[in-house]
Design a protein around this motif. Structure first.
Motif, PDB file in Angstrom:
ATOM      1  N   GLY A 126      33.460 -21.800 -12.868  1.00 12.05           N
ATOM      2  CA  GLY A 126      34.161 -20.532 -12.944  1.00 12.05           C
ATOM      3  C   GLY A 126      35.614 -20.676 -13.380  1.00 12.05           C
ATOM      4  N   TYR A 127      36.308 -19.531 -13.394  1.00 11.20           N
ATOM      5  CA  TYR A 127      37.734 -19.543 -13.686  1.00 11.20           C
ATOM      6  C   TYR A 127      38.476 -20.292 -12.591  1.00 11.20           C
ATOM      7  N   ILE A 128      39.576 -20.932 -12.964  1.00 16.22           N
ATOM      8  CA  ILE A 128      40.511 -21.443 -11.970  1.00 16.22           C
ATOM      9  C   ILE A 128      41.728 -20.524 -11.975  1.00 16.22           C
ATOM     10  N   GLN A 129      42.534 -20.589 -10.922  1.00 17.71           N
ATOM     11  CA  GLN A 129      43.678 -19.678 -10.829  1.00 17.71           C
ATOM     12  C   GLN A 129      45.012 -20.399 -10.883  1.00 17.71           C
ATOM     13  N   ALA A 130      44.952 -21.720 -11.002  1.00 20.75           N
ATOM     14  CA  ALA A 130      46.156 -22.521 -11.193  1.00 20.75           C
ATOM     15  C   ALA A 130      45.716 -23.841 -11.812  1.00 20.75           C
ATOM     16  N   TYR A 131      46.580 -24.434 -12.594  1.00 21.49           N
ATOM     17  CA  TYR A 131      46.207 -25.700 -13.217  1.00 21.49           C
ATOM     18  C   TYR A 131      45.914 -26.725 -12.123  1.00 21.49           C
TER      19      TYR A 131
ATOM     20  N   MET B  29      41.310 -18.774 -17.165  1.00 25.76           N
ATOM     21  CA  MET B  29      41.752 -18.161 -15.914  1.00 25.76           C
ATOM     22  C   MET B  29      41.411 -16.671 -15.927  1.00 25.76           C
ATOM     23  N   PRO B  30      41.225 -16.079 -14.754  1.00 29.30           N
ATOM     24  CA  PRO B  30      40.874 -14.659 -14.711  1.00 29.30           C
ATOM     25  C   PRO B  30      42.061 -13.779 -15.064  1.00 29.30           C
ATOM     26  N   ASP B  31      41.771 -12.596 -15.567  1.00 27.73           N
ATOM     27  CA  ASP B  31      42.836 -11.630 -15.803  1.00 27.73           C
ATOM     28  C   ASP B  31      43.627 -11.449 -14.506  1.00 27.73           C
ATOM     29  N   PRO B  32      44.950 -11.590 -14.535  1.00 27.65           N
ATOM     30  CA  PRO B  32      45.741 -11.577 -13.298  1.00 27.65           C
ATOM     31  C   PRO B  32      45.704 -10.244 -12.549  1.00 27.65           C
ATOM     32  N   TYR B  33      45.374  -9.163 -13.217  1.00 25.98           N
ATOM     33  CA  TYR B  33      45.265  -7.875 -12.524  1.00 25.98           C
ATOM     34  C   TYR B  33      43.882  -7.695 -11.920  1.00 25.98           C
ATOM     35  N   LEU B  34      42.855  -8.032 -12.684  1.00 26.62           N
ATOM     36  CA  LEU B  34      41.498  -7.873 -12.168  1.00 26.62           C
ATOM     37  C   LEU B  34      41.217  -8.814 -11.006  1.00 26.62           C
ATOM     38  N   THR B  35      41.845  -9.985 -11.021  1.00 22.75           N
ATOM     39  CA  THR B  35      41.584 -10.927  -9.933  1.00 22.75           C
ATOM     40  C   THR B  35      42.178 -10.457  -8.612  1.00 22.75           C
ATOM     41  N   GLN B  36      43.102  -9.482  -8.678  1.00 20.78           N
ATOM     42  CA  GLN B  36      43.630  -8.891  -7.443  1.00 20.78           C
ATOM     43  C   GLN B  36      42.695  -7.818  -6.886  1.00 20.78           C
ATOM     44  N   VAL B  37      41.770  -7.375  -7.709  1.00 18.58           N
ATOM     45  CA  VAL B  37      40.838  -6.327  -7.299  1.00 18.58           C
ATOM     46  C   VAL B  37      39.570  -6.920  -6.700  1.00 18.58           C
ATOM     47  N   TYR B  38      39.110  -8.043  -7.271  1.00 15.86           N
ATOM     48  CA  TYR B  38      37.790  -8.563  -6.937  1.00 15.86           C
ATOM     49  C   TYR B  38      37.847  -9.860  -6.131  1.00 15.86           C
ATOM     50  N   ASP B  39      36.872 -10.011  -5.268  1.00 14.40           N
ATOM     51  CA  ASP B  39      36.624 -11.247  -4.533  1.00 14.40           C
ATOM     52  C   ASP B  39      35.935 -12.253  -5.471  1.00 14.40           C
TER      53      ASP B  39
ATOM     54  N   TYR C 215      37.111  -9.482 -21.805  1.00  8.47           N
ATOM     55  CA  TYR C 215      38.298  -8.942 -21.132  1.00  8.47           C
ATOM     56  C   TYR C 215      38.506  -9.485 -19.722  1.00  8.47           C
ATOM     57  N   LEU C 216      37.483 -10.115 -19.140  1.00  5.61           N
ATOM     58  CA  LEU C 216      37.670 -10.683 -17.808  1.00  5.61           C
ATOM     59  C   LEU C 216      38.644 -11.861 -17.810  1.00  5.61           C
ATOM     60  N   GLN C 217      38.773 -12.521 -18.958  1.00  4.51           N
ATOM     61  CA  GLN C 217      39.608 -13.720 -19.041  1.00  4.51           C
ATOM     62  C   GLN C 217      41.061 -13.361 -19.352  1.00  4.51           C
ATOM     63  N   TRP C 218      41.959 -14.118 -18.743  1.00  5.05           N
ATOM     64  CA  TRP C 218      43.389 -13.940 -18.971  1.00  5.05           C
ATOM     65  C   TRP C 218      43.724 -14.209 -20.424  1.00  5.05           C
ATOM     66  N   ASP C 219      44.429 -13.284 -21.016  1.00  5.90           N
ATOM     67  CA  ASP C 219      44.894 -13.412 -22.397  1.00  5.90           C
ATOM     68  C   ASP C 219      46.420 -13.461 -22.351  1.00  5.90           C
ATOM     69  N   THR C 220      46.993 -14.598 -22.729  1.00  2.00           N
ATOM     70  CA  THR C 220      48.450 -14.752 -22.645  1.00  2.00           C
ATOM     71  C   THR C 220      49.187 -13.844 -23.626  1.00  2.00           C
ATOM     72  N   GLN C 221      48.467 -13.290 -24.625  1.00  2.00           N
ATOM     73  CA  GLN C 221      49.112 -12.467 -25.644  1.00  2.00           C
ATOM     74  C   GLN C 221      49.062 -10.973 -25.317  1.00  2.00           C
ATOM     75  N   LYS C 222      48.232 -10.576 -24.369  1.00  2.00           N
ATOM     76  CA  LYS C 222      48.140  -9.158 -24.040  1.00  2.00           C
ATOM     77  C   LYS C 222      47.760  -8.986 -22.574  1.00  2.00           C
ATOM     78  N   ASP C 223      48.411  -8.055 -21.900  1.00  2.00           N
ATOM     79  CA  ASP C 223      48.052  -7.784 -20.513  1.00  2.00           C
ATOM     80  C   ASP C 223      46.894  -6.790 -20.473  1.00  2.00           C
ATOM     81  N   LEU C 224      46.467  -6.448 -19.276  1.00  2.00           N
ATOM     82  CA  LEU C 224      45.283  -5.604 -19.117  1.00  2.00           C
ATOM     83  C   LEU C 224      45.443  -4.260 -19.821  1.00  2.00           C
ATOM     84  N   THR C 225      46.650  -3.709 -19.802  1.00  2.00           N
ATOM     85  CA  THR C 225      46.851  -2.385 -20.402  1.00  2.00           C
ATOM     86  C   THR C 225      46.667  -2.396 -21.911  1.00  2.00           C
ATOM     87  N   GLN C 226      46.731  -3.570 -22.530  1.00  2.00           N
ATOM     88  CA  GLN C 226      46.592  -3.690 -23.982  1.00  2.00           C
ATOM     89  C   GLN C 226      45.181  -4.082 -24.410  1.00  2.00           C
TER      90      GLN C 226
END
Length: 608
Positions: A390-395, A416-426, A508-519
């Motif tokens: 799965g995704y990791i949340q820190a190197y 890594m998971p999208d930093p906003y979605l990972t605050q929503v889900y277990d 979209y579940l994966q963290w994208d360093t070039q765009k945040d969730l709103t984009q």
């Protein structure tokens, strides 16, 4: 039509076929035995069974010059599906080489049929002769304690448990995990055996209770484990194993877990692999006393390099341990820093990594094992983060030797998971990863006899279904698997929309360093596609589809999260602007307090 000499499994497969075909109330179907009169008029007739048990199938094979089913063509557990147009309708030959082959023929036929209002469509040109590629095709199905106790989901009913088992079987699974304390009278065990499926038990190798001096030093301090280097504790573990398997029903596979949790890191057990493998050998003797045909396995989860070396050395030296397979699970890979990783790594194998991460150590295990011990897998594809793949949340932090993964290997740890979605889900959340998990499957399972995956609910439905389809035919393209999944579960009208949606979710579940969730426009497109799929699905499919509703719920939550983040960002920008302007204007403290109070009221007005 079932054969005159149909077995219980063949009869149950026919009943399952009729149940699935008629459950939408659009199709009328009935089971008839050989010799019973056929209905008048045009109809679809299915001759279902093993040719040796079914005279009509044998006659059709002879009349149509169909080669017999053998262990080479189609292969073990395989089947033949053939459409035969006739004057009074269409006949389908659904012939299995054995009991399970009949069940799998039903699964394939259901995937080929299209239910429409008031009837069913079947291809008039169809000939499929196929068999599974892997011997072990299973899952540890069920509901986790997190789902039950934290999410407060209700327990499945017995009918829902049986439907889950049937879904797995129709997808190609042949093995289901059951607890060691299950009985022959248990309805779940009876249902599994009624479909001709196999069972596997996962048994913790050193779980037990006893006085303090018996206690193991578990890797992260878990209690409830005994040290097998204490003679009294070891004897107690063997007695518990004897008690469990002496009164259990037949099991086809028994897997002893080495860690996660379990194991012992005390000085007496070093190297633990040497202590552990001798304990498993003794366990194998106990199991085979009561289940002589069971395949005994073990996992090396969270072991050290030295532990694995001792295991390999012992197995090569003793060809009669009674152990049939080395099983890889979370924490087994000596070249991975995924969460729950080992304390030491085989850095020497990175010198020439060949196919690279996930693949190289599997090849090394096979190279080290003696010929009589196979490699099996217990892959974890149920958690989207902090898990085996799965995704990791820190190197990842360095191991005890100070080693990090080499630079070319970093892409795994940059997922890594999208930093906003990972605050929503277990860890347990609804998700699908067609592309990544297709790659993981090809990198790992190719080296073994198969896989019995871990599952904790319905949130991993696509992942588990894809895994079973790959265990049947591992070279399939991912787009083909996704398309088949969507046709099977949502119907042909909705399938194109759901297939696009599944690929977008993975994106979209994966963290994208070039765009945040709103984009991320993919969040909105996913929502739109799932909703459109729901509109085009026939109501008799959509209204009873819990699976479409889970995809839809996921779409709604993620879109709401995106909108909430956008709202929060807008308010943050306006507050920063208002406070900045106040400070730049050098307003009085009272005026600044007023700006801050207004900002706090705006924050309090957020829906969150």
């Amino acid at each position: 039509m079932t054969g005159r000499r149909a077995s219980e499994v063949e009869r149950n497969a026919a009943a399952l076929f009729v149940e699935r075909l008629t459950e939408t109330d659009q199709v009328t179907a009935a089971i008839r035995g050989e010799g019973e009169p056929s209905p008048r008029g045009q109809y679809l007739r299915v001759l279902l069974g093993i040719p040796e048990h079914h005279d009509a199938i044998r006659a059709a094979f002879a009349r149509l010059h169909i080669p017999p089913l053998t262990w080479l063509a189609p292969g073990a557990e395989g089947f033949l599906l053939k459409a035969v147009p006739e004057e009074d309708g269409l006949t389908i030959l659904a012939a299995g080489i054995d009991d399970r082959g009949v069940v799998y023929a039903v699964g394939e036929l259901l995937r080929r049929l299209t239910i429409r209002p008031g009837g069913v469509d079947c291809p008039r040109s169809m000939e499929i002769r196929t068999a599974p590629a892997f011997e072990l095709r299973g899952t540890q199905f069920g509901q986790s304690h997190v789902a039950l106790q934290v999410a407060k989901v209700r327990p499945w009913t017995q009918k829902e448990i049986e439907r889950k088992i049937a879904d797995c079987a129709l997808a190609g699974a042949n093995t289901l995990a059951v607890p060691v304390h299950i009985t022959e009278e248990d309805p779940t065990y009876r249902y599994i055996k009624g479909l001709g499926l196999k069972t596997i038990v996962h048994y913790s190798a050193n779980a037990g209770s006893g006085p303090p001096e018996w206690q193991a030093k578990e890797s992260i301090g878990r209690t409830g484990y005994l040290c097998p280097s204490v003679p009294e504790a070891r004897a107690a573990l063997l007695r518990a194993c004897e008690a469990a398997f002496s009164r259990s029903p037949h099991f086809d596979y028994v897997s002893f877990s080495g860690g996660d949790g379990g194991g012992c890191e005390c000085d007496r057990c070093k190297p633990y692999g040497a202590v552990f493998i001798r304990l498993i050998e003794d366990y194998a003797a106990v199991v085979h006393r009561y289940h002589p045909n069971a395949v005994v396995m073990f996992t090396n989860q969270k072991f050290d390099n030295e532990d694995d070396v001792e295991i390999f050395r012992y197995l090569r030296a003793k060809p009669d341990t009674g152990i049939g397979a080395f099983c890889v699970g979370p924490g087994s890979d000596a070249m991975s820093w995924q969460p729950g990783h080992r304390q030491h790594h085989r850095m020497d194998l990175f010198r020439y990594p060949r196919f690279g991460p996930f693949s190289r150590y599997m090849h090394e295990i096979v190279r080290q094992l003696p010929p009589y011990v196979d490699l099996a897998f217990f892959n974890e594809i149920t958690h989207w983060r902090y898990s085996q793949h799965g995704y990791i949340q820190a190197y990842p932090r360095p191991d005890k030797d100070g080693n990090h993964p080499p630079p070319w290997n970093h892409f795994i740890y940059e997922r890594m998971p999208d930093p906003y979605l990972t605050q929503v889900y277990d860890r347990l959340t609804f998700y699908a990863w067609p592309r990544y998990y297709r790659w993981v499957f090809g990198e790992t399972v190719r080296y073994g006899m198969g896989d019995c995956t871990h599952s904790s609910g319905t949130h991993d439905h696509f992942n588990q279904w894809m895994w079973q389809r790959l265990l049947w035919r591992p070279h399939r393209e991912v787009a083909d698997i996704v398309a088949e999944y969507c046709r099977t579960w949502f119907g042909p009208e909705a399938a194109p929309y759901m297939a696009k949606a599944i690929f977008l979710m993975e994106e979209y579940l994966q963290w994208d360093t070039q765009k945040d969730l709103t984009q991320k426009s993919s969040v909105d497109r996913y929502y739109d596609l799932v909703m459109r799929a729901g509109r085009v699905m026939p109501s008799f499919l959509r209204d009873r589809s819990w699976l479409w509703r889970e995809f839809a719920q996921k779409a709604a939550i993620d879109k709401r999260t995106k909108l909430a983040v956008a709202q929060q960002m807008a308010i943050q920008r306006s507050i920063e602007k208002a406070v900045g302007q106040a400070l730049a204007a050098n307003v009085s403290d009272a005026e600044l307090d007023g700006v801050i109070d207004l900002s706090l009221r705006r924050l309090a007005g957020l829906c969150e």
